[in-house]
Write an enzyme that holds these catalytic residues in place. Structure first.
Site, PDB file in Angstrom:
ATOM      1  CB  CYS A  91      -0.922   0.025   1.218  1.00  0.00           C
ATOM      2  SG  CYS A  91      -2.038  -1.387   1.321  1.00  0.00           S
ATOM      3  CG  HIS A 359      -6.247   1.758  -0.203  1.00  0.00           C
ATOM      4  ND1 HIS A 359      -5.076   2.288  -0.698  1.00  0.00           N
ATOM      5  CD2 HIS A 359      -5.868   0.824   0.729  1.00  0.00           C
ATOM      6  CE1 HIS A 359      -4.041   1.705  -0.110  1.00  0.00           C
ATOM      7  NE2 HIS A 359      -4.494   0.812   0.752  1.00  0.00           N
ATOM      8  CB  CYS A 389      -1.190   0.666   7.908  1.00  0.00           C
ATOM      9  SG  CYS A 389      -2.718   0.491   6.943  1.00  0.00           S
TER      10      CYS A 389
END
Length: 403
Positions: A91, A359, A389
């Site tokens: 991510c 996302h 994160c």
């Protein structure tokens, strides 16, 4: 060391990550090339103007496989002498691309880079790369692997975050995103996506659900409860790692977790001299970057220790930061960050986040840096921190200062 500056930051709208999403027809290469072309045109780049394109994406298979960065350069209008580097920090891939570019400039390895990332989740589904951390028993058992949704619920359990807390945060994200679009706060950054005939495909984030309220979210069932509890369930794995917990409180669902979307983002990073020779004015200086490894089972607590690290490394305190962008992978991730640092919600994700707008894994890190910078300019603030994160237990962060 030289300073590294942000000269431009842009992104695509985020399309629903399904076969009926507006960007489903757009390949990762085209979406990436569109971002590179926009950077080139907006900044008048000619010839071998940048040292490299550093491009992040999390699922590097099929259309997102190979060296997607180099393929995107060749598919774009950039000079073919510009190479391309694809990177993967899950991510945080887009943020790591920006941080790597900044540190290359600071170290003298080139005057400028285009950095960012892409993820077309409707075309290349998350997890389709068959990552060893999840599928190789010799690794998964040793690390007490659980899926991210379970990790988010472990955070909620460990730090006393309730379902109502998570839902209220999600409602606020939706409200803030709707207000931001209504006020045209993303206008400087958004690059509308068009088809090969120049016809519009998407010019705004389409995942948002304005009008979402506590009652609507309260009707949703916890998404990871069965995955955790039905034997052999992942809750049992988590409780072996954290025996002080009596059980796992499953509070997350589709409404208080990040949306699956398609999207891309790019930043132009360069030295002072790069801008001066081209008549470009820097928007911000990248003051510090950081990354860290964390517990791989609870997995998503990285924003806290990486923020502690970047503040220590830069000689700063949390009170020195005017605005924050913390990626909304799950409500508990951001609520834990706010709890750990006693951060006022009024200074954090003021335009909503991934719960409302989605996302796109490899792009999100670059997106939130751009969003942070836009808001710093809108509010006339000086310093901002962006953090995410990261799967497998990591965290990444960037501090930017306006100039």
């Amino acid at each position: 060391m030289r300073d590294a500056y942000i000269y431009d930051a842009l992104r695509s709208p985020r399309g629903k990550g399904r076969s009926d999403g507006s960007l489903h027809e757009v390949t990762p290469v085209k979406l990436s090339a569109d971002m590179l072309n926009a950077v080139k045109v907006r900044n008048g780049l000619q010839g071998h103007a940048v040292e490299d394109v550093i491009w992040g994406n999390a699922t590097q298979v099929k259309e997102q496989g190979g060296c997607l960065a180099r393929t995107a350069v060749l598919a774009s209008d950039l000079d073919e002498r510009i190479p391309g580097l694809s990177i993967n920090r899950f991510c945080a891939s887009g943020m790591e691309a920006v941080n790597l570019a900044a540190n290359q400039v600071r170290g003298g390895a080139g005057d400028a880079y285009i950095a960012g990332g892409v993820e077309c989740m409707s075309r290349v589904p998350m997890g389709s790369d068959g990552a060893a951390i999840a599928v190789d028993p010799s690794v998964a058992m040793e690390t007490y692997f659980v899926p991210q949704g379970i990790s988010a619920d472990i955070i909620a359990t460990e730090f006393g975050i309730s379902r109502d807390d998570a839902d209220a945060f999600a409602v606020a994200s939706q409200e803030r995103a709707a207000d931001a679009w209504k006020d045209n706060r993303f206008a400087r950054s958004i690059v509308a996506i068009e088809d090969q005939n120049g016809l519009p495909i998407l010019d705004r984030d389409e995942y948002m659900r304005p009008g979402t309220d506590m009652q609507a979210l309260g009707a949703l069932k916890p998404a990871f409860k069965d995955q955790g509890e039905v034997m052999p369930g992942f809750d049992a794995v988590a409780l072996m790692k954290y025996p002080h917990l009596e059980n796992i409180n499953h509070i997350h669902h589709a409404g208080n977790s990040s949306g699956i979307v398609d999207g891309a983002a790019a930043l132009l990073i360069g030295s002072k001299e790069f801008g001066e020779t081209r008549g470009l004015t820097p928007r911000a200086r990248i003051r510090a970057t950081a990354k860290i490894g964390t517990d791989p089972t609870i997995m998503l607590t990285g924003p806290v220790p990486v923020t502690e690290k970047i503040l220590t490394d830069s000689g700063m305190a949390i009170g020195d930061i005017d605005l924050f962008e913390v990626n909304e992978a799950f409500s508990s991730v951001v609520l834990r960050f706010m709890q750990a640092f006693d951060v006022d919600h009024g200074k954090l994700n003021v335009n909503g986040g991934a719960i409302a707008m989605g996302h796109p894994l490899g792009a999100s890190g670059a997106i939130i840096i751009g969003t942070l910078l836009d808001e710093m300019e809108r509010q006339d603030k000086e310093t901002g921190l962006a953090t995410l994160c990261v799967a497998s237990g990591m965290g990444a962060a960037t501090i930017v200062e306006r100039v």
